[in-house]
Design a protein around this motif. Structure first.
Motif, PDB file in Angstrom:
ATOM      1  N   ALA A  14       0.842  -1.197   0.000  1.00 25.81           N
ATOM      2  CA  ALA A  14       0.000   0.000   0.000  1.00 25.81           C
ATOM      3  C   ALA A  14       0.876   1.245   0.000  1.00 25.81           C
ATOM      4  O   ALA A  14       0.913   2.019   0.966  1.00 25.81           O
ATOM      5  N   ILE A  15       1.592   1.438  -1.092  1.00 22.89           N
ATOM      6  CA  ILE A  15       2.468   2.596  -1.267  1.00 22.89           C
ATOM      7  C   ILE A  15       2.243   3.133  -2.669  1.00 22.89           C
ATOM      8  O   ILE A  15       1.703   2.424  -3.537  1.00 22.89           O
ATOM      9  N   PRO A  16       2.641   4.345  -2.960  1.00 19.60           N
ATOM     10  CA  PRO A  16       2.561   4.834  -4.336  1.00 19.60           C
ATOM     11  C   PRO A  16       3.352   3.923  -5.276  1.00 19.60           C
ATOM     12  O   PRO A  16       4.523   3.627  -5.034  1.00 19.60           O
ATOM     13  N   GLY A  17       2.699   3.455  -6.316  1.00 21.78           N
ATOM     14  CA  GLY A  17       3.357   2.574  -7.276  1.00 21.78           C
ATOM     15  C   GLY A  17       3.439   1.133  -6.827  1.00 21.78           C
ATOM     16  O   GLY A  17       4.171   0.332  -7.436  1.00 21.78           O
ATOM     17  N   GLY A  18       2.696   0.765  -5.801  1.00 18.08           N
ATOM     18  CA  GLY A  18       2.747  -0.610  -5.320  1.00 18.08           C
ATOM     19  C   GLY A  18       2.358  -1.626  -6.375  1.00 18.08           C
ATOM     20  O   GLY A  18       2.845  -2.760  -6.360  1.00 18.08           O
ATOM     21  N   ASP A  19       1.486  -1.202  -7.301  1.00 19.94           N
ATOM     22  CA  ASP A  19       1.057  -2.132  -8.345  1.00 19.94           C
ATOM     23  C   ASP A  19       2.149  -2.398  -9.381  1.00 19.94           C
ATOM     24  O   ASP A  19       1.985  -3.264 -10.251  1.00 19.94           O
ATOM     25  N   LEU A  20       3.264  -1.700  -9.289  1.00 18.37           N
ATOM     26  CA  LEU A  20       4.383  -1.936 -10.208  1.00 18.37           C
ATOM     27  C   LEU A  20       5.340  -3.007  -9.679  1.00 18.37           C
ATOM     28  O   LEU A  20       6.340  -3.323 -10.327  1.00 18.37           O
ATOM     29  N   THR A  21       5.032  -3.541  -8.507  1.00 18.09           N
ATOM     30  CA  THR A  21       5.902  -4.558  -7.916  1.00 18.09           C
ATOM     31  C   THR A  21       5.411  -5.957  -8.268  1.00 18.09           C
ATOM     32  O   THR A  21       4.255  -6.161  -8.661  1.00 18.09           O
TER      33      THR A  21
ATOM     34  N   ALA B 166       9.317   2.835  -0.002  1.00 18.45           N
ATOM     35  CA  ALA B 166       8.413   3.973   0.154  1.00 18.45           C
ATOM     36  C   ALA B 166       7.635   4.292  -1.117  1.00 18.45           C
ATOM     37  O   ALA B 166       6.502   4.776  -1.053  1.00 18.45           O
ATOM     38  N   ARG B 167       8.237   4.032  -2.288  1.00 16.28           N
ATOM     39  CA  ARG B 167       7.594   4.404  -3.547  1.00 16.28           C
ATOM     40  C   ARG B 167       8.246   3.625  -4.680  1.00 16.28           C
ATOM     41  O   ARG B 167       9.450   3.313  -4.626  1.00 16.28           O
ATOM     42  N   VAL B 168       7.450   3.341  -5.723  1.00 19.58           N
ATOM     43  CA  VAL B 168       7.979   2.741  -6.952  1.00 19.58           C
ATOM     44  C   VAL B 168       7.395   3.509  -8.130  1.00 19.58           C
ATOM     45  O   VAL B 168       6.183   3.787  -8.181  1.00 19.58           O
ATOM     46  N   GLU B 169       8.263   3.874  -9.075  1.00 20.57           N
ATOM     47  CA  GLU B 169       7.829   4.568 -10.283  1.00 20.57           C
ATOM     48  C   GLU B 169       8.366   3.831 -11.498  1.00 20.57           C
ATOM     49  O   GLU B 169       9.408   3.168 -11.434  1.00 20.57           O
ATOM     50  N   ALA B 170       7.641   3.959 -12.609  1.00 20.01           N
ATOM     51  CA  ALA B 170       8.070   3.341 -13.857  1.00 20.01           C
ATOM     52  C   ALA B 170       8.891   4.330 -14.665  1.00 20.01           C
ATOM     53  O   ALA B 170       8.551   5.510 -14.763  1.00 20.01           O
ATOM     54  N   ASP B 171       9.970   3.825 -15.248  1.00 18.30           N
ATOM     55  CA  ASP B 171      10.791   4.603 -16.168  1.00 18.30           C
ATOM     56  C   ASP B 171      11.067   3.700 -17.361  1.00 18.30           C
ATOM     57  O   ASP B 171      12.108   3.050 -17.441  1.00 18.30           O
ATOM     58  N   GLY B 172      10.090   3.631 -18.263  1.00 19.98           N
ATOM     59  CA  GLY B 172      10.171   2.660 -19.337  1.00 19.98           C
ATOM     60  C   GLY B 172      10.087   1.265 -18.742  1.00 19.98           C
ATOM     61  O   GLY B 172       9.237   0.982 -17.885  1.00 19.98           O
ATOM     62  N   PRO B 173      10.974   0.375 -19.145  1.00 15.59           N
ATOM     63  CA  PRO B 173      10.966  -0.979 -18.562  1.00 15.59           C
ATOM     64  C   PRO B 173      11.597  -1.023 -17.171  1.00 15.59           C
ATOM     65  O   PRO B 173      11.517  -2.041 -16.486  1.00 15.59           O
ATOM     66  N   LYS B 174      12.232   0.041 -16.764  1.00 14.00           N
ATOM     67  CA  LYS B 174      12.916   0.082 -15.472  1.00 14.00           C
ATOM     68  C   LYS B 174      11.950   0.488 -14.349  1.00 14.00           C
ATOM     69  O   LYS B 174      10.841   0.970 -14.595  1.00 14.00           O
ATOM     70  N   ARG B 175      12.412   0.304 -13.115  1.00 12.68           N
ATOM     71  CA  ARG B 175      11.668   0.744 -11.952  1.00 12.68           C
ATOM     72  C   ARG B 175      12.566   1.651 -11.107  1.00 12.68           C
ATOM     73  O   ARG B 175      13.745   1.353 -10.895  1.00 12.68           O
ATOM     74  N   ILE B 176      12.006   2.759 -10.663  1.00 10.42           N
ATOM     75  CA  ILE B 176      12.704   3.669  -9.758  1.00 10.42           C
ATOM     76  C   ILE B 176      12.149   3.412  -8.356  1.00 10.42           C
ATOM     77  O   ILE B 176      10.987   3.698  -8.073  1.00 10.42           O
ATOM     78  N   ALA B 177      12.981   2.822  -7.513  1.00  9.97           N
ATOM     79  CA  ALA B 177      12.555   2.456  -6.161  1.00  9.97           C
ATOM     80  C   ALA B 177      13.109   3.456  -5.157  1.00  9.97           C
ATOM     81  O   ALA B 177      14.306   3.770  -5.173  1.00  9.97           O
ATOM     82  N   THR B 178      12.240   3.949  -4.310  1.00 14.45           N
ATOM     83  CA  THR B 178      12.653   4.841  -3.233  1.00 14.45           C
ATOM     84  C   THR B 178      12.613   4.077  -1.920  1.00 14.45           C
ATOM     85  O   THR B 178      11.572   3.536  -1.526  1.00 14.45           O
ATOM     86  N   LEU B 179      13.761   4.025  -1.251  1.00 15.37           N
ATOM     87  CA  LEU B 179      13.864   3.378   0.049  1.00 15.37           C
ATOM     88  C   LEU B 179      13.963   4.445   1.131  1.00 15.37           C
ATOM     89  O   LEU B 179      14.600   5.480   0.938  1.00 15.37           O
ATOM     90  N   ARG B 180      13.341   4.175   2.273  1.00  8.92           N
ATOM     91  CA  ARG B 180      13.369   5.115   3.390  1.00  8.92           C
ATOM     92  C   ARG B 180      13.973   4.425   4.602  1.00  8.92           C
ATOM     93  O   ARG B 180      13.569   3.317   4.975  1.00  8.92           O
ATOM     94  N   HIS B 181      14.955   5.090   5.228  1.00  9.08           N
ATOM     95  CA  HIS B 181      15.570   4.554   6.451  1.00  9.08           C
ATOM     96  C   HIS B 181      14.540   4.602   7.577  1.00  9.08           C
ATOM     97  O   HIS B 181      13.949   5.661   7.842  1.00  9.08           O
ATOM     98  N   VAL B 182      14.301   3.471   8.228  1.00  3.88           N
ATOM     99  CA  VAL B 182      13.215   3.401   9.204  1.00  3.88           C
ATOM    100  C   VAL B 182      13.524   4.157  10.485  1.00  3.88           C
ATOM    101  O   VAL B 182      12.608   4.455  11.269  1.00  3.88           O
TER     102      VAL B 182
END
Length: 677
Positions: free
Chosen positions: A485-492, A573-589
């Motif tokens: 349940a994060i932005p772009g979760g459906d890209l995982t 924290a977030r996943v975005e599409a960049d063509g066939p690639k994925r831009i993953a944002t990680l957050r230090h807990v």
């Protein structure tokens, strides 16, 4: 037909052991105040009922207050244990089995911040990585005290009615003095092999003097530490010969390795992903060199391996300890010609790892073990024949069908898939957990043998169930992964996508593990096997945090071999599409700081959401509204209570259909619900 060599009796001095299969000493963490009370006694009595030749109890039974329990051991350091010993030995012997007790001082292999908060002791000040304490270097007065404590504990064992006593050397205090990995003393307890053996010989002489010449006395020792700077195989042969020459030792229990860290423990008590019975030749060499009777246990999980151990002359008695945790009636089934019906030990690791996490041992797929007071190993038939519909063919559903069929009911098992096994078919993928499939194979064979009507490719709707006019319905529909349940979760992708083959990732893969268990380990293994570059990301302070020492060590070693990168204390924290690639944002807990990475795929393991639609649809028509009485489940009595006078059937949901857990939870649910149905 010739008699099975495993069933031949064996005479150990004056003691006749009725067959060659034994359970070696271990600590199932079923003690109460350091005593073997009813739960402990019934656990060992069940093996005696099941035909075992001998059971050794008291794995690492402590003899002194500066050897505190760290995984639920007995305490023989005072006389209060003697009456409990007597009840235990009387109970086991009443079923025809022999019984011995192991005693030890753990030395540095324990914790200082437990028990009486006394410093741990050792030959030197070297710390053990597994138990982490820095030991006090023993003074001569400490040595003398320990010798006296061993003798006193041995007398208590004798008064307790045991047939024999085993002194534990390997990795504990006696073995620590013996090992050059640990002992760097410069007095007459250090240096030469003879000096390093001195404490063992003093303890042996004191114990023999305390119990007299007739008591059977053995030693559990290493046959090879398998470390370049440790005791070699030749050293251990020399030690074994020196022990034999004393004339005070009646048997040797041989194992190998140096369990001073997690991987060392895994080598000694191998889970799946490790070789089967790798140390048999080491035991055989000691037997040949000394002429003493030899016991060995270590990954002997099946009868074929046990027969090989005997026929090749490696051992006189075969330790099948974890195999009896899986099926304490192993010998009885062998004697009845039902070898194929023995519930197999597949090395799930729930027994060893839970104990090392401070929890009671369980078998990963036999929920009755350790619960003999309330859970049966032998299912009693019901007085009333009923119709039971089980929905779901995973471990919980299969166990529910098995137990219900053994009760004598007419059982229909409906499963949506074309193959039975449920999540077990995913859990056995990769290289480190393949033997999980053995759990499914055994359950499937049992339900087929019992005549359960199996309907596969059957996605059960409420009408399909109700058309059978069931007396009881067991919903074991499992769970299903959902996107985070994060932005772009459906890209995982989910771990199921990878393990089922529905997705074939390539390139750089972030595997985000929110569960800390086996699923992520198996997924990482499979991704690496597919050629992916894997980075395992966890919000925990350590990866695979929920796993115990042996299974995690095997998984982490495989990850290291595969070059898997490990990143802790980060969440996705977030996943975005960049063509066939994925831009993953990680957050230090801890700090909240974020970092962005470009990857080819993001795979998420975050457990399951229950598949409970069918349960909720059936609930209004049930007699109990789907509710189970918790007090009754705990007590092992009938958990069904009428709540709905218009209800037509009893209803229960089990396993992951309730909440995501594990194999053991699913089969335990099934046994508790169905054994009184």
């Amino acid at each position: 037909m010739s008699r099975d060599p495993l069933l031949e009796p064996y005479r150990l001095r004056h003691l006749t052991i009725r067959n060659r299969i034994i359970s070696t000493a271990h600590a199932p963490n079923l003690v109460e105040d350091g005593h073997p009370r009813d739960r402990y006694r019934l656990y060992h009595e069940e093996k005696a009922k099941g035909g075992i030749g001998m059971t050794m109890v008291g794995g690492s039974t402590n003899i002194a207050p500066d050897s505190p329990s760290v995984f639920g051991q007995l305490y023989a350091g005072d006389d209060s244990i003697v009456p409990w010993f007597q009840r235990l030995t009387d109970g086991v012997k009443s079923h025809g089995a022999a019984i011995m007790c192991q005693i030890t001082h753990m030395g540095r292999r324990t914790a200082w911040d437990d028990g009486h908060w006394l410093p741990v002791i050792g030959p030197s000040g070297r710390r053990e990585r597994a138990h982490r304490a820095f030991p006090k270097v023993m003074e001569r007065e400490d040595v003398a005290r320990v010798v006296e404590d061993f003798a006193a504990a041995a007398r208590r064992c004798q008064e307790g009615g045991f047939d024999g006593i085993e002194l534990l050397s390997h990795s504990h205090l006696l073995g620590q003095f013996l090992s050059p990995l640990v002992n760097d003393r410069e007095d007459d307890y250090g240096g030469s092999l003879e000096n390093r053996l001195r404490l063992t010989l003093e303890v042996l002489a004191a114990v023999r003097a305390a119990v007299g010449p007739e008591m059977i006395l053995g030693i559990r020792m290493t046959g090879d530490e398998l470390e370049s700077a440790g005791l070699s195989a030749d050293d251990c042969v020399t030690v074994a010969r020196m022990l034999a020459e004393t004339g005070q030792v009646d048997f040797l229990n041989i194992l190998a390795g140096a369990p001073y860290d997690d991987l060392g423990l895994a080598g000694w008590v191998p889970p799946m992903g490790m070789p089967s019975a790798p140390h048999l030749p080491i035991a055989g060499r000691i037997r040949q060199a000394t002429g003493l009777p030899v016991i060995h246990a270590g990954g002997i999980a099946d009868l074929a391996t046990a027969r090989h151990a005997l026929s090749e002359g490696h051992v006189d008695l075969v330790g099948m300890t974890r195999a009896h945790i899986a099926d304490p009636h192993l010998v009885a089934k062998l004697m009845r010609g039902e070898e194929e019906r023995i519930r197999p030990c597949v090395g799930l690791g729930a027994c060893v790892d839970r104990v090392n996490q401070g929890k009671p041992a369980v078998c990963g797929h036999n929920a009755a073990t350790g619960r003999e007071a309330v859970m049966p190993h032998v299912i009693a038939p019901s007085d009333t024949r009923r119709k039971v519909v089980v929905v779901g063919g995973g471990p919980g559903g299969l166990e529910a069908a098995r137990v219900s069929a053994l009760r004598g009911h007419d059982v229909i098992l409906m499963d949506a898939a074309d193959r039975l096994g449920g999540q077990l078919l995913l859990a056995c993928k990769g290289r480190i957990r393949r033997q999980v499939r053995g759990v499914a194979d055994w359950l499937i064979a049992e339900v087929e043998r019992l005549g359960v009507e199996i309907r596969q490719n059957c996605y059960a709707e409420p009408a399909d169930v109700l058309d059978e006019a069931p007396d009881a319905v067991i919903v074991a529909t499992g769970g299903w992964p959902t996107p985070p349940a994060i932005p772009g979760g459906d890209l995982t992708l989910s771990s199921w996508d990878v393990l089922s083959g529905a997705a074939r990732p390539s390139g750089l893969v972030f595997l985000v593990d929110e569960a800390g268990g086996h699923a992520a380990a198996v997924t990482a293994d499979m991704l690496a096997e597919m050629g992916c570059a894997v980075e395992l990301v966890s919000p925990d302070r350590a990866v695979l945090q929920d796993l115990g020492p042996t299974t995690s060590a095997v998984a982490l070693r495989q990850m290291a071999r595969d070059g898997v990168r490990l990143t802790c204390l980060h969440e996705l924290a977030r996943v975005e599409a960049d063509g066939p690639k994925r831009i993953a944002t990680l957050r230090h807990v801890l700090t909240g700081k974020t970092v962005t990475c470009e990857v080819d795929h993001v795979v998420v393991e975050q457990g399951l959401v229950p598949s409970d639609t069918l349960y909720h649809a059936l609930k209004p028509g049930s007699r109990n509204l789907g509710q189970l009485d918790h007090a009754a489940m705990i007590a092992g009595t009938d958990p069904f209570r009428p709540r709905n006078p218009d209800g037509r059937y009893w209803l229960a949901r089990i396993g992951d259909a309730v909440a995501g857990r594990d194999i053991h939870a699913a089969v335990y649910d099934a046994l508790r619900v169905c054994k009184t149905l």
